[in-house]
Scaffold this active site. Structure first.
Site, short mmCIF file in Angstrom:
data_model
loop_
_atom_site.label_atom_id
_atom_site.label_comp_id
_atom_site.label_asym_id
_atom_site.label_seq_id
_atom_site.Cartn_x
_atom_site.Cartn_y
_atom_site.Cartn_z
N TYR A 162 0.83 -1.21 0.00
CA TYR A 162 0.00 0.00 0.00
C TYR A 162 0.86 1.25 0.00
O TYR A 162 0.63 2.18 -0.79
CB TYR A 162 -0.91 -0.02 1.23
CG TYR A 162 -1.77 1.21 1.42
CD1 TYR A 162 -3.00 1.33 0.77
CD2 TYR A 162 -1.37 2.24 2.26
CE1 TYR A 162 -3.80 2.45 0.96
CE2 TYR A 162 -2.17 3.37 2.45
CZ TYR A 162 -3.37 3.47 1.80
OH TYR A 162 -4.16 4.57 1.98
N ALA A 165 2.45 1.87 -3.31
CA ALA A 165 1.48 2.42 -4.27
C ALA A 165 1.25 3.90 -4.01
O ALA A 165 1.20 4.71 -4.94
CB ALA A 165 0.17 1.65 -4.19
#
Length: 255
Positions: A162, A165
């Site tokens: 996460y 990203a």
């Protein structure tokens, strides 16, 4: 809490929001509906999305369009953008909000999990932008707002895919801004701090964790989903006419 400011240029503006059915996304949907914008939002969950549509129509007399789609499916994403254009007109504001912030440990991440995470948290931001750019070119300009996160800035260790990203979103934002700026398409990012959505409170607010986090903020209050609306409206509006390739951190002064 919705901001009190009204941006007259956002009235009747066609706005597409990803992940607009719950959490921060639902507040963003409401924020643009309240401005009188023509709003479409993409989400994968029928509820609370359908309830949000009814609430917005009842409260503001402005019914947003809910489009159900899995954003990890690029073909479905492109079809959803086409459906939005057909119903609300040329999209000149795109808000890439959708995300999946499940916690995951480095020792447990598989290649399949990594790819799934990126297919939700990073890849759709590019392909949604790619899909709306022809609209913005035809309209003579537009604003793309990508939601990143401060999680990678504070070395959050519980979700490495996460945070990768979210860091990538800033690079994507700057790259798209450089490419699209000459066509009067502005691209910026918003980096929220710890926004206490229902999901956050249910899954990850435990013990004194939130208390200690707020103590490190300059503004010592819980950050609510509605606190992301004002910054997003500003970046979408003509008030930010000469602002592009920037990341606006909204974290109560934690950083």
């Amino acid at each position: 809490m919705m901001p009190s400011a009204i941006f007259p240029d956002l009235k009747d503006r066609s706005v597409l929001i990803t992940g607009g059915g719950s959490g921060i996304g639902a507040s963003l949907t409401e924020g643009f509906v309240r401005q009188g914008s023509r709003v479409a939002f993409i989400d994968i969950a029928d509820e609370p999305s359908n309830a949000l549509v009814e609430q917005m129509e009842s409260q503001y007399g402005n019914r947003p369009l809910y489009i159900k789609a899995d954003l990890s499916d690029v073909a479905a994403l492109r079809a959803s953008v086409a459906q939005a254009i057909e119903n609300i007109g040329l999209i000149t504001v795109l808000v890439n909000n959708a995300a999946w912030d499940d916690r995951h440990d480095i020792d447990e991440v598989t290649p399949e999990y990594w790819d799934k995470n990126q297919s939700i948290n990073l890849r759709p931001q590019f392909f949604a932008a790619q899909a709306v750019v022809p609209c913005m070119r035809q309209a003579g300009g537009g604003s793309i707002i990508n939601f990143t996160s401060t999680s990678f800035m504070i070395n959050h260790g519980e979700m490495p895919s996460y945070t990768a990203a979210k860091a990538g979103i800033i690079g994507l934002t700057k790259g798209l801004a450089g490419r699209l700026g000459p066509e009067k398409i502005r691209v910026n990012a918003i980096a929220p701090g710890w926004v206490i959505t229902e999901r956050q409170r249910e899954l990850w607010v435990s013990g004194d964790r939130l208390k200690h986090h707020i103590e490190r903020q300059v503004l010592r209050e819980e950050i609510q989903p509605g606190d992301m609306v004002g910054p997003c409206l500003f970046l979408a509006s003509d008030a930010a006419r000469m602002l592009s390739a920037q990341t606006l951190i909204v974290d109560g002064g934690y950083l």
